[in-house]
Design a protein around this motif. Structure first.
Motif, PDB file in Angstrom:
ATOM      1  N   HIS A 103     -62.731  16.440  37.575  1.00  0.00           N
ATOM      2  CA  HIS A 103     -63.067  16.166  36.181  1.00  0.00           C
ATOM      3  C   HIS A 103     -62.700  17.283  35.219  1.00  0.00           C
ATOM      4  CE1 HIS A 103     -66.811  18.434  35.045  1.00  0.00           C
ATOM      5  NE2 HIS A 103     -66.758  18.692  36.319  1.00  0.00           N
ATOM      6  N   VAL A 104     -62.420  18.505  35.706  1.00  0.00           N
ATOM      7  CA  VAL A 104     -62.053  19.586  34.796  1.00  0.00           C
ATOM      8  C   VAL A 104     -61.414  20.734  35.577  1.00  0.00           C
ATOM      9  CG1 VAL A 104     -64.306  20.773  34.901  1.00  0.00           C
ATOM     10  CG2 VAL A 104     -62.896  21.003  32.848  1.00  0.00           C
ATOM     11  N   HIS A 105     -60.476  21.402  34.913  1.00  0.00           N
ATOM     12  CA  HIS A 105     -59.904  22.659  35.401  1.00  0.00           C
ATOM     13  C   HIS A 105     -60.605  23.769  34.632  1.00  0.00           C
ATOM     14  CE1 HIS A 105     -56.399  21.026  37.580  1.00  0.00           C
ATOM     15  NE2 HIS A 105     -56.381  20.094  36.629  1.00  0.00           N
ATOM     16  N   ILE A 106     -61.086  24.803  35.330  1.00  0.00           N
ATOM     17  CA  ILE A 106     -61.779  25.897  34.655  1.00  0.00           C
ATOM     18  C   ILE A 106     -61.035  27.219  34.870  1.00  0.00           C
ATOM     19  CG2 ILE A 106     -64.019  24.746  34.693  1.00  0.00           C
ATOM     20  CD1 ILE A 106     -64.830  26.506  37.065  1.00  0.00           C
ATOM     21  N   PHE A 107     -61.269  28.150  33.962  1.00  0.00           N
ATOM     22  CA  PHE A 107     -60.634  29.468  33.970  1.00  0.00           C
ATOM     23  C   PHE A 107     -59.111  29.364  34.009  1.00  0.00           C
ATOM     24  CE2 PHE A 107     -64.941  30.256  35.515  1.00  0.00           C
ATOM     25  CZ  PHE A 107     -65.346  31.220  34.605  1.00  0.00           C
ATOM     26  N   THR A 108     -58.581  28.412  33.247  1.00  0.00           N
ATOM     27  CA  THR A 108     -57.138  28.186  33.252  1.00  0.00           C
ATOM     28  C   THR A 108     -56.354  29.330  32.613  1.00  0.00           C
ATOM     29  OG1 THR A 108     -57.317  26.878  31.229  1.00  0.00           O
ATOM     30  CG2 THR A 108     -57.370  25.686  33.328  1.00  0.00           C
ATOM     31  N   ALA A 109     -56.979  30.118  31.753  1.00  0.00           N
ATOM     32  CA  ALA A 109     -56.282  31.266  31.159  1.00  0.00           C
ATOM     33  C   ALA A 109     -55.935  32.304  32.227  1.00  0.00           C
ATOM     34  CB  ALA A 109     -57.133  31.897  30.063  1.00  0.00           C
ATOM     35  N   ASP A 110     -56.611  32.249  33.368  1.00  0.00           N
ATOM     36  CA  ASP A 110     -56.407  33.199  34.470  1.00  0.00           C
ATOM     37  C   ASP A 110     -55.558  32.602  35.594  1.00  0.00           C
ATOM     38  OD1 ASP A 110     -56.838  35.745  35.569  1.00  0.00           O
ATOM     39  OD2 ASP A 110     -58.637  35.102  36.641  1.00  0.00           O
ATOM     40  N   LYS A 111     -55.017  31.420  35.397  1.00  0.00           N
ATOM     41  CA  LYS A 111     -54.280  30.743  36.470  1.00  0.00           C
ATOM     42  C   LYS A 111     -53.043  31.520  36.882  1.00  0.00           C
ATOM     43  CE  LYS A 111     -50.885  27.610  34.571  1.00  0.00           C
ATOM     44  NZ  LYS A 111     -49.876  28.200  35.394  1.00  0.00           N
ATOM     45  N   GLY A 112     -52.535  31.201  38.057  1.00  0.00           N
ATOM     46  CA  GLY A 112     -51.317  31.841  38.542  1.00  0.00           C
ATOM     47  C   GLY A 112     -50.113  31.443  37.709  1.00  0.00           C
ATOM     48  N   ASP A 113     -49.113  32.300  37.694  1.00  0.00           N
ATOM     49  CA  ASP A 113     -47.910  32.022  36.909  1.00  0.00           C
ATOM     50  C   ASP A 113     -46.901  31.159  37.659  1.00  0.00           C
ATOM     51  OD1 ASP A 113     -47.004  33.826  38.803  1.00  0.00           O
ATOM     52  OD2 ASP A 113     -46.089  35.183  37.350  1.00  0.00           O
ATOM     53  N   TYR A 114     -47.194  30.801  38.875  1.00  0.00           N
ATOM     54  CA  TYR A 114     -46.255  30.079  39.723  1.00  0.00           C
ATOM     55  C   TYR A 114     -46.453  28.561  39.701  1.00  0.00           C
ATOM     56  CZ  TYR A 114     -50.286  30.069  42.836  1.00  0.00           C
ATOM     57  OH  TYR A 114     -51.545  29.911  43.353  1.00  0.00           O
ATOM     58  N   TYR A 115     -47.386  28.053  38.896  1.00  0.00           N
ATOM     59  CA  TYR A 115     -47.611  26.612  38.836  1.00  0.00           C
ATOM     60  C   TYR A 115     -48.044  26.195  37.440  1.00  0.00           C
ATOM     61  CZ  TYR A 115     -52.639  27.686  39.251  1.00  0.00           C
ATOM     62  OH  TYR A 115     -53.915  28.156  39.047  1.00  0.00           O
ATOM     63  N   ASP A 116     -47.886  24.914  37.179  1.00  0.00           N
ATOM     64  CA  ASP A 116     -48.334  24.302  35.935  1.00  0.00           C
ATOM     65  C   ASP A 116     -49.438  23.312  36.268  1.00  0.00           C
ATOM     66  OD1 ASP A 116     -46.449  25.544  34.193  1.00  0.00           O
ATOM     67  OD2 ASP A 116     -44.917  24.164  34.957  1.00  0.00           O
ATOM     68  N   ILE A 117     -50.314  23.087  35.315  1.00  0.00           N
ATOM     69  CA  ILE A 117     -51.355  22.068  35.464  1.00  0.00           C
ATOM     70  C   ILE A 117     -50.880  20.879  34.637  1.00  0.00           C
ATOM     71  CG2 ILE A 117     -53.780  21.492  35.126  1.00  0.00           C
ATOM     72  CD1 ILE A 117     -54.333  24.562  35.135  1.00  0.00           C
ATOM     73  N   ALA A 118     -50.521  19.806  35.297  1.00  0.00           N
ATOM     74  CA  ALA A 118     -49.899  18.679  34.603  1.00  0.00           C
ATOM     75  C   ALA A 118     -50.517  17.339  35.006  1.00  0.00           C
ATOM     76  CB  ALA A 118     -48.404  18.673  34.870  1.00  0.00           C
ATOM     77  N   ASP A 119     -51.835  17.333  35.243  1.00  0.00           N
ATOM     78  CA  ASP A 119     -52.462  16.106  35.720  1.00  0.00           C
ATOM     79  C   ASP A 119     -53.315  15.396  34.677  1.00  0.00           C
ATOM     80  OD1 ASP A 119     -54.600  17.840  35.578  1.00  0.00           O
ATOM     81  OD2 ASP A 119     -55.045  17.789  37.712  1.00  0.00           O
ATOM     82  N   ASN A 120     -53.269  15.845  33.435  1.00  0.00           N
ATOM     83  CA  ASN A 120     -54.036  15.233  32.331  1.00  0.00           C
ATOM     84  C   ASN A 120     -55.552  15.334  32.491  1.00  0.00           C
ATOM     85  OD1 ASN A 120     -51.699  14.484  30.875  1.00  0.00           O
ATOM     86  ND2 ASN A 120     -51.444  12.714  32.223  1.00  0.00           N
ATOM     87  N   VAL A 121     -56.017  16.174  33.395  1.00  0.00           N
ATOM     88  CA  VAL A 121     -57.453  16.452  33.533  1.00  0.00           C
ATOM     89  C   VAL A 121     -57.790  17.546  32.510  1.00  0.00           C
ATOM     90  CG1 VAL A 121     -59.227  17.366  35.095  1.00  0.00           C
ATOM     91  CG2 VAL A 121     -57.515  15.758  35.955  1.00  0.00           C
ATOM     92  N   PRO A 122     -58.926  17.452  31.806  1.00  0.00           N
ATOM     93  CA  PRO A 122     -59.276  18.477  30.811  1.00  0.00           C
ATOM     94  C   PRO A 122     -59.239  19.895  31.388  1.00  0.00           C
ATOM     95  CG  PRO A 122     -60.794  16.632  30.664  1.00  0.00           C
ATOM     96  CD  PRO A 122     -59.957  16.403  31.898  1.00  0.00           C
ATOM     97  N   GLN A 123     -58.880  20.837  30.518  1.00  0.00           N
ATOM     98  CA  GLN A 123     -58.774  22.248  30.910  1.00  0.00           C
ATOM     99  C   GLN A 123     -59.666  23.103  30.025  1.00  0.00           C
ATOM    100  OE1 GLN A 123     -54.724  23.662  31.120  1.00  0.00           O
ATOM    101  NE2 GLN A 123     -53.969  21.651  31.721  1.00  0.00           N
ATOM    102  N   GLU A 124     -60.325  24.063  30.652  1.00  0.00           N
ATOM    103  CA  GLU A 124     -61.163  25.023  29.929  1.00  0.00           C
ATOM    104  C   GLU A 124     -60.652  26.423  30.167  1.00  0.00           C
ATOM    105  OE1 GLU A 124     -65.209  24.442  31.215  1.00  0.00           O
ATOM    106  OE2 GLU A 124     -65.266  22.432  30.404  1.00  0.00           O
TER     107      GLU A 124
END
Length: 124
Positions: A103-124
């Protein structure tokens, strides 16, 4: 009732009732521990039963949180906020079906640089 275990089966758990919608944590601690993204569901402590607790090793990742894994096979299983009546359980450790969706991706500002989040699930 939902069941799950570590890879080697030394640690087993059951969760009574429905699972809360899981989140995917992209913080650096969760990525380092899990090897990528930590997807988990929060479970009230009174709804989880764990067998094989002698096979769980706990790592205090901060003053407020400990992380549990199987000391036999290394499976990452739990994120436990100390002094709170809940525990986060790894979604990958559950036997299907879980009956839930991320239902949500959290701490996305800290995510790895080797992938994108592209699943249309909300991001925080």
């Amino acid at each position: 009732m939902h069941k799950g275990s570590c890879l080697c089966g030394a640690v087993n758990f059951t969760v009574a009732g429905d699972l809360a919608p899981p989140d995917a944590c992209h913080c650096s601690q969760c990525r380092k521990q899990s090897g990528h993204v930590w997807a988990s569901t929060d479970v009230p402590e009174e709804r989880i039963s764990i067998s094989g607790q002698e096979h769980i090793s706990w790592y205090a990742s901060s003053e407020k949180v400990r992380r549990g894994f199987c000391k036999n096979c290394g499976s990452v299983l739990f994120w436990d906020p100390i002094h709170h009546p809940r525990i986060a359980v790894a979604m990958g450790a559950f036997d299907p079906p879980t009956g839930t969706k991320l239902h949500v991706h959290i701490f996305t500002a800290d995510k790895g640089d080797y992938y994108d989040i592209a699943d249309n699930v909300p991001q925080e």
